[in-house]
Design a protein around this motif. Sequence first.
Motif, PDB file in Angstrom:
ATOM      1  N   VAL A   1      -4.646  -0.024  -0.951  1.00  0.00           N
ATOM      2  CA  VAL A   1      -4.660  -1.427  -0.505  1.00  0.00           C
ATOM      3  C   VAL A   1      -3.416  -2.217  -0.917  1.00  0.00           C
ATOM      4  O   VAL A   1      -3.079  -3.211  -0.291  1.00  0.00           O
ATOM      5  CB  VAL A   1      -5.921  -2.170  -1.025  1.00  0.00           C
ATOM      6  N   GLY A   2      -2.742  -1.799  -1.973  1.00  0.00           N
ATOM      7  CA  GLY A   2      -1.587  -2.563  -2.450  1.00  0.00           C
ATOM      8  C   GLY A   2      -1.869  -3.188  -3.806  1.00  0.00           C
ATOM      9  O   GLY A   2      -3.009  -3.285  -4.253  1.00  0.00           O
ATOM     10  N   GLN A   3      -0.789  -3.619  -4.443  1.00  0.00           N
ATOM     11  CA  GLN A   3      -0.852  -4.091  -5.827  1.00  0.00           C
ATOM     12  C   GLN A   3      -1.504  -5.467  -5.958  1.00  0.00           C
ATOM     13  O   GLN A   3      -1.223  -6.358  -5.161  1.00  0.00           O
ATOM     14  CB  GLN A   3       0.580  -4.160  -6.364  1.00  0.00           C
ATOM     15  N   PRO A   4      -2.364  -5.666  -6.964  1.00  0.00           N
ATOM     16  CA  PRO A   4      -2.839  -7.020  -7.244  1.00  0.00           C
ATOM     17  C   PRO A   4      -1.668  -7.904  -7.701  1.00  0.00           C
ATOM     18  O   PRO A   4      -0.875  -7.500  -8.550  1.00  0.00           O
ATOM     19  CB  PRO A   4      -3.837  -6.829  -8.390  1.00  0.00           C
ATOM     20  N   VAL A   5      -1.546  -9.064  -7.081  1.00  0.00           N
ATOM     21  CA  VAL A   5      -0.485 -10.027  -7.416  1.00  0.00           C
ATOM     22  C   VAL A   5      -1.205 -11.243  -7.993  1.00  0.00           C
ATOM     23  O   VAL A   5      -1.955 -11.913  -7.281  1.00  0.00           O
ATOM     24  CB  VAL A   5       0.324 -10.397  -6.159  1.00  0.00           C
TER      25      VAL A   5
ATOM     26  N   GLY B   1       4.211 -13.345   4.550  1.00  0.00           N
ATOM     27  CA  GLY B   1       3.957 -11.907   4.456  1.00  0.00           C
ATOM     28  C   GLY B   1       4.408 -11.300   3.134  1.00  0.00           C
ATOM     29  O   GLY B   1       4.444 -10.080   2.980  1.00  0.00           O
ATOM     30  N   LEU B   2       4.748 -12.145   2.154  1.00  0.00           N
ATOM     31  CA  LEU B   2       5.185 -11.637   0.845  1.00  0.00           C
ATOM     32  C   LEU B   2       4.016 -10.976   0.126  1.00  0.00           C
ATOM     33  O   LEU B   2       4.175 -10.003  -0.602  1.00  0.00           O
ATOM     34  CB  LEU B   2       5.737 -12.784  -0.012  1.00  0.00           C
ATOM     35  N   ALA B   3       2.824 -11.559   0.288  1.00  0.00           N
ATOM     36  CA  ALA B   3       1.593 -11.027  -0.295  1.00  0.00           C
ATOM     37  C   ALA B   3       0.438 -11.670   0.473  1.00  0.00           C
ATOM     38  O   ALA B   3       0.633 -12.710   1.126  1.00  0.00           O
ATOM     39  CB  ALA B   3       1.496 -11.369  -1.774  1.00  0.00           C
ATOM     40  N   ARG B   4      -0.751 -11.042   0.401  1.00  0.00           N
ATOM     41  CA  ARG B   4      -1.875 -11.526   1.190  1.00  0.00           C
ATOM     42  C   ARG B   4      -2.979 -12.062   0.299  1.00  0.00           C
ATOM     43  O   ARG B   4      -3.281 -11.472  -0.743  1.00  0.00           O
ATOM     44  CB  ARG B   4      -2.407 -10.374   2.044  1.00  0.00           C
TER      45      ARG B   4
ATOM     46  N   LEU C   1      -3.695 -12.136  -5.137  1.00  0.00           N
ATOM     47  CA  LEU C   1      -3.140 -11.727  -3.861  1.00  0.00           C
ATOM     48  C   LEU C   1      -2.959 -10.212  -3.872  1.00  0.00           C
ATOM     49  O   LEU C   1      -3.211  -9.553  -4.894  1.00  0.00           O
ATOM     50  CB  LEU C   1      -1.785 -12.413  -3.610  1.00  0.00           C
ATOM     51  N   CYS C   2      -2.473  -9.692  -2.765  1.00  0.00           N
ATOM     52  CA  CYS C   2      -2.338  -8.253  -2.624  1.00  0.00           C
ATOM     53  C   CYS C   2      -0.979  -7.953  -1.992  1.00  0.00           C
ATOM     54  O   CYS C   2      -0.582  -8.613  -1.030  1.00  0.00           O
ATOM     55  CB  CYS C   2      -3.477  -7.801  -1.710  1.00  0.00           C
ATOM     56  N   GLY C   3      -0.260  -6.992  -2.551  1.00  0.00           N
ATOM     57  CA  GLY C   3       1.051  -6.608  -2.009  1.00  0.00           C
ATOM     58  C   GLY C   3       0.929  -6.117  -0.573  1.00  0.00           C
ATOM     59  O   GLY C   3      -0.075  -5.525  -0.196  1.00  0.00           O
ATOM     60  N   THR C   4       1.961  -6.389   0.248  1.00  0.00           N
ATOM     61  CA  THR C   4       1.930  -6.012   1.665  1.00  0.00           C
ATOM     62  C   THR C   4       3.000  -4.959   1.967  1.00  0.00           C
ATOM     63  O   THR C   4       3.938  -4.780   1.178  1.00  0.00           O
ATOM     64  CB  THR C   4       2.236  -7.222   2.565  1.00  0.00           C
TER      65      THR C   4
ATOM     66  N   PRO D   1       0.827  -1.205   0.000  1.00  0.00           N
ATOM     67  CA  PRO D   1       0.000   0.000   0.000  1.00  0.00           C
ATOM     68  C   PRO D   1       0.865   1.259   0.000  1.00  0.00           C
ATOM     69  O   PRO D   1       1.928   1.290   0.612  1.00  0.00           O
ATOM     70  CB  PRO D   1      -0.780  -0.104   1.327  1.00  0.00           C
ATOM     71  N   GLY D   2       0.404   2.273  -0.713  1.00  0.00           N
ATOM     72  CA  GLY D   2       1.086   3.561  -0.708  1.00  0.00           C
ATOM     73  C   GLY D   2       2.181   3.702  -1.737  1.00  0.00           C
ATOM     74  O   GLY D   2       2.745   4.786  -1.913  1.00  0.00           O
ATOM     75  N   HIS D   3       2.512   2.635  -2.463  1.00  0.00           N
ATOM     76  CA  HIS D   3       3.617   2.753  -3.417  1.00  0.00           C
ATOM     77  C   HIS D   3       3.233   3.681  -4.574  1.00  0.00           C
ATOM     78  O   HIS D   3       2.161   3.535  -5.167  1.00  0.00           O
ATOM     79  CB  HIS D   3       4.003   1.374  -3.959  1.00  0.00           C
ATOM     80  N   PRO D   4       4.120   4.635  -4.904  1.00  0.00           N
ATOM     81  CA  PRO D   4       3.782   5.618  -5.942  1.00  0.00           C
ATOM     82  C   PRO D   4       3.562   5.014  -7.331  1.00  0.00           C
ATOM     83  O   PRO D   4       2.890   5.640  -8.166  1.00  0.00           O
ATOM     84  CB  PRO D   4       5.006   6.555  -5.958  1.00  0.00           C
ATOM     85  N   GLU D   5       4.092   3.827  -7.579  1.00  0.00           N
ATOM     86  CA  GLU D   5       3.907   3.194  -8.891  1.00  0.00           C
ATOM     87  C   GLU D   5       2.447   2.768  -9.113  1.00  0.00           C
ATOM     88  O   GLU D   5       1.984   2.631 -10.240  1.00  0.00           O
ATOM     89  CB  GLU D   5       4.844   1.976  -9.008  1.00  0.00           C
TER      90      GLU D   5
END
Lengths: 140, 479
Positions: free
Chosen positions: B369-373, B463-466, B386-389, B357-361
């Motif tokens: 929420v974070g990047q879709p993985v 904790g790599l991704a959720r 999954l979702c980036g943590t 979450p919060g990454h400028p990319e």
Amino acid sequence: MSSLARWEHFQHQADIGVRGMGATPEEAFEMTALALTGVVTDPALVEPREAVKLACDAPDLELLLVDWLNALIYEMSTRSLLFGRYAVTIEGERLEGTAWGEPVDRQKHKPAVEVKGATYTELKVARENGLWIAQCVVDV
Amino acid sequence: MSNVEREGLVESGADRWEMAPRGGMRVPVVIFASRALLEGMDERVFEQARNVATLPGIVKASHAMPDAHWGYGFPIGGVAAFDPEQGGVVSAGGVGFDISCGVRTLLTGLPREELEPYKERLADALADNIPAGLGSKGLIRLNDREMTAMLRGGARWAVERGYGEEADLERTEERGCMAGAEPEQVSARARERQRQEMGTLGSGNHYLEVQEVAEVYDEAVARTYGVARGDIVVSIHCGSRGLGHQIGTEFLRRMVVEAPRHGIRLPDRELACAPLDSTLGRAYLGAMRTGINCALANRQIITQLVREVFARLFPGHPLPLLYDVSHNTCKEEWHQVEGGRRRLFVHRKGATRAFGPGHPELPEALRGVGQPVLIGGSMGTGSYILCGTAQSEALAFSSACHGAGRAMSRRAATRRWHGRQVVDELAARGILVRSPSLRGVAEEAPGAYKEVSEVVESAHRAGLARKVARLVPLICVKG
């Protein structure tokens, strides 16, 4: 062709290994190329209707094997051909080869998978007990 | 002897194992996996991870993801970052032949009940519309000028030519266009190999699937992603086709031959690399980035072909893009290392970038929420979103797993199953397979893959991704 000439596949977890054997390095290289065709289809199904000539240079036999297989992969990909027969001559660092084959026919050849490239993994060209072995893993 | 004992692995966190440097290793090896997954790994995974740890300029650790398996030079599932200020290298083997191979997922907004009566027709139409398998040709032929524009522009080029929407770009890594691509570094042979392959799926483990969201684990994130239980989504898994394969082939060879000149001793030729600040290293980066653009353009064109099919059968469903991830890349990124921010070149070979979450990319809609993985499974078992943590940055430079990984070789699979039998068994379970090659189907049989859920559970625990959602296939188009 000598009585020693044959090819086989060997195991790699994600991909597949190609191995050729023969009385000379040339014959082993021809057999490895047949094993390469065998990744895609049964080489016996491929008729030698057209010939493609290729050449490559490399400082040692192992690099030369990878170059030879990659040159064939390139021809298969850009000309949509499959090859069922090969002839190779090696002099010093130079390989000259001819591959005979025909255009891919999905009904006839039922191609299983396309080969992306030959790798340096499990790469070996060596003479063992009088038999030349040429092998590497190919990425599919 | 167990892998843990033989390799001297020490448990150092949840699903996290560490091997202290020895021999020529400059950094430790860190493997993220459950004990069961770890013990199931081929011993060559550990050897390859150790070899990566010997490369010049490697930062922090040589990482392996829960789906790690025996690859070429790098393990598949390997993550390693290199610092150009510390003599760091770039490795063509560390990216692989299929540059920027990846997954994208489209949302249909259709519930399963609406799809069900049209399933056979949809499967046939997708198989007819999307070129797949060896010997298939793309519908688009690029002349040299257009090829150059595509190599520089990526998915942005495709959208400008009418393949898809502007909105797709912000849901694609690099906003759809990899900066620093240098088409002049791409050989005539690589271009020739791509000429008939734009908008093709390829073969092997590449696929196009129509999937149902079978389970949702995190309602809030799923809502942000636009994913709900019972919904239909479409996932596309493919890469940079002939162009990427040829770039990989050519630069791997150049790096093998040149390595001694740069004083690099290769424990394995497949690890071939060049210093980031060398002519060859820079040339490879320029070429590899065109491969990334080619893969992005390719997936963008296929997206358009899928949308055309859906527009005929289900008018009024625009199929917006959830996200597009690549899992064979080397990317220049800024990371927090030992208290400072450093510019690093992160290799992800069979590993997905997973920004928290919060990454400028990330696009604004996803930043909270974070990047879709996007994790691909096998034909029968299903896939995951999954979702980036936040902690993934500190764990493995914001990286996660990429798929199930093979459990069995292709040869063993064809001995065990026949393609027809696999197709029939899947059909009995409601999964329609369309493929020009029955042998290809046998080689890709679900049983030839590891259980993807174990890999995903492990990535989640580490904790790599959720976990956000699980997808099950309904239609699978294979090459």
